[in-house]
Motif scaffolding. Structure first.
Motif, mmCIF file in Angstrom:
data_model
loop_
_atom_site.group_PDB
_atom_site.id
_atom_site.type_symbol
_atom_site.label_atom_id
_atom_site.label_comp_id
_atom_site.label_asym_id
_atom_site.label_seq_id
_atom_site.Cartn_x
_atom_site.Cartn_y
_atom_site.Cartn_z
ATOM 1 N N VAL A 63 -0.464 15.935 -52.462
ATOM 2 C CA VAL A 63 -1.150 17.223 -52.573
ATOM 3 C C VAL A 63 -0.175 18.371 -52.310
ATOM 4 C CG1 VAL A 63 -2.853 18.717 -51.431
ATOM 5 C CG2 VAL A 63 -3.481 16.401 -52.094
ATOM 6 N N VAL A 64 0.652 18.214 -51.286
ATOM 7 C CA VAL A 64 1.645 19.247 -50.973
ATOM 8 C C VAL A 64 2.647 19.398 -52.120
ATOM 9 C CG1 VAL A 64 3.535 19.884 -49.407
ATOM 10 C CG2 VAL A 64 1.393 18.991 -48.478
ATOM 11 N N LEU A 65 3.074 18.292 -52.695
ATOM 12 C CA LEU A 65 4.010 18.355 -53.819
ATOM 13 C C LEU A 65 3.378 19.081 -55.009
ATOM 14 C CD1 LEU A 65 6.653 17.649 -55.203
ATOM 15 C CD2 LEU A 65 5.726 15.400 -55.734
ATOM 16 N N LEU A 66 2.126 18.762 -55.329
ATOM 17 C CA LEU A 66 1.448 19.445 -56.442
ATOM 18 C C LEU A 66 1.397 20.950 -56.191
ATOM 19 C CD1 LEU A 66 -1.512 16.979 -57.133
ATOM 20 C CD2 LEU A 66 0.467 17.373 -58.603
ATOM 21 N N LYS A 67 1.154 21.338 -54.948
ATOM 22 C CA LYS A 67 1.120 22.768 -54.613
ATOM 23 C C LYS A 67 2.508 23.393 -54.782
ATOM 24 C CE LYS A 67 -1.131 26.388 -52.972
ATOM 25 N NZ LYS A 67 -2.258 26.994 -53.712
#
Length: 295
Positions: free
Chosen positions: A53-57
């Motif tokens: 999720v952090v990477l997608l952000k």
């Protein structure tokens, strides 16, 4: 040697190159993720989800998370000596059970997800539908084979979602983490199916994608083969011939409704697969079933 260590640098580079067109295409887009199943309970999968999720952000997408928490609610009910009761797969929710649902979903589970995302450098904010009353709800009555309109307590369906709170968080660079609790006309809390909330939220936000994490590979035909691309009319056929039934129907209904209402693609993915989010959003093959709108 772990699975990650065994992947050669060449393969890693190829995967990164494959993701580039998807990053370009989806950068700036909202994706709604219904987070549930094993991905919420197994430590390695929980960490992997938060990291993804952090990477997608970081690469420019705007993830919005709606989470469940059935196993955690059951565990707390057992601790207080209360037995969980279900009608047609829906939890019977009296006022005491609602207090526990709100404590577990809005407190423990929600804050754990927020904390895990923060541990990987993300800025997450946990909210429930009672915050600013942004999820309006009403009582859901259940039809059973024996009786129509069965009242199972403080179980709700979505009347409306005011997206301004969520949009404001996204604009400030945050990742909203939403517990599926709605508020009624008189301020009472309602326990709402997380699939339903995720689907309605994706519609209202006109999200690029709705991703629903499950404990199955996706939509399967009668021979058990994964159906990777579907349309609402094909889903109707699968329901009519009995291929889809039981517990899959609410999830499928939310996914189809979102696809019909402007969400460009809805995905039912296997949350037991490590990095399922990244594989579905950023690679050619994906790991689940995609339902496209027909308009």
């Amino acid at each position: 040697m772990t699975q990650q260590q065994s992947v050669s640098p060449t393969i890693k580079a190829r995967v990164l190159a494959e993701s580039l067109p998807y990053i370009r295409r989806f950068s700036g887009s909202i994706i709604v993720i219904k987070y549930g199943g094993n991905a919420m309970t197994e430590p390695a999968l929980k960490e992997g989800f938060a990291r993804d999720v952090v990477l997608l952000k970081l690469i420019g997408l705007h993830p919005v998370i709606v989470h469940g928490g059935g196993p955690q609610i059951n565990e707390m009910l057992e601790k207080v000596g209360k037995k969980g009761e279900f009608v047609q797969g829906m939890r019977v929710t009296d006022s005491e059970t609602m207090d526990i649902v709100e404590m577990v979903l809005g407190g423990h589970v929600n804050k754990e997800i927020v904390s895990m995302i923060a541990s990987f450098g993300g800025r997450a904010v946990g909210i429930t539908g009672r915050d600013n009353h942004f999820i309006k709800a009403e009582k859901l009555l259940i039809d059973t084979p024996e009786q129509k309109g069965v009242d199972i307590g403080q179980v709700g369906t979505v009347v409306d979602i005011d997206t301004r709170l969520v949009e404001g968080l996204v604009e400030r660079g945050c990742i909203p983490v939403i517990a599926p609790i709605g508020v009624g006309q008189n301020g009472e809390a309602f326990n709402i199916n997380a699939d339903l909330v995720a689907g309605k939220l994706a519609e209202k936000l006109q999200a690029e994608k709705l991703l629903m994490m499950t404990n199955i590979p996706g939509v399967l035909d009668k021979e058990g083969k994964l159906l990777t691309t579907l349309t609402p009319s094909r889903i109707d056929e699968l329901i009519e011939d009995g291929t889809l039934y039981g517990g899959m129907l609410p999830k499928i209904a939310s996914a189809v409704e979102a696809a019909k209402s402007g969400v460009k693609a809805t995905h039912i993915i296997d949350g037991r697969v490590p990095n399922a989010l990244l594989l579905e959003v950023l690679t050619d093959d994906g790991v689940g079933s995609m339902i496209l709108g027909e308009g």
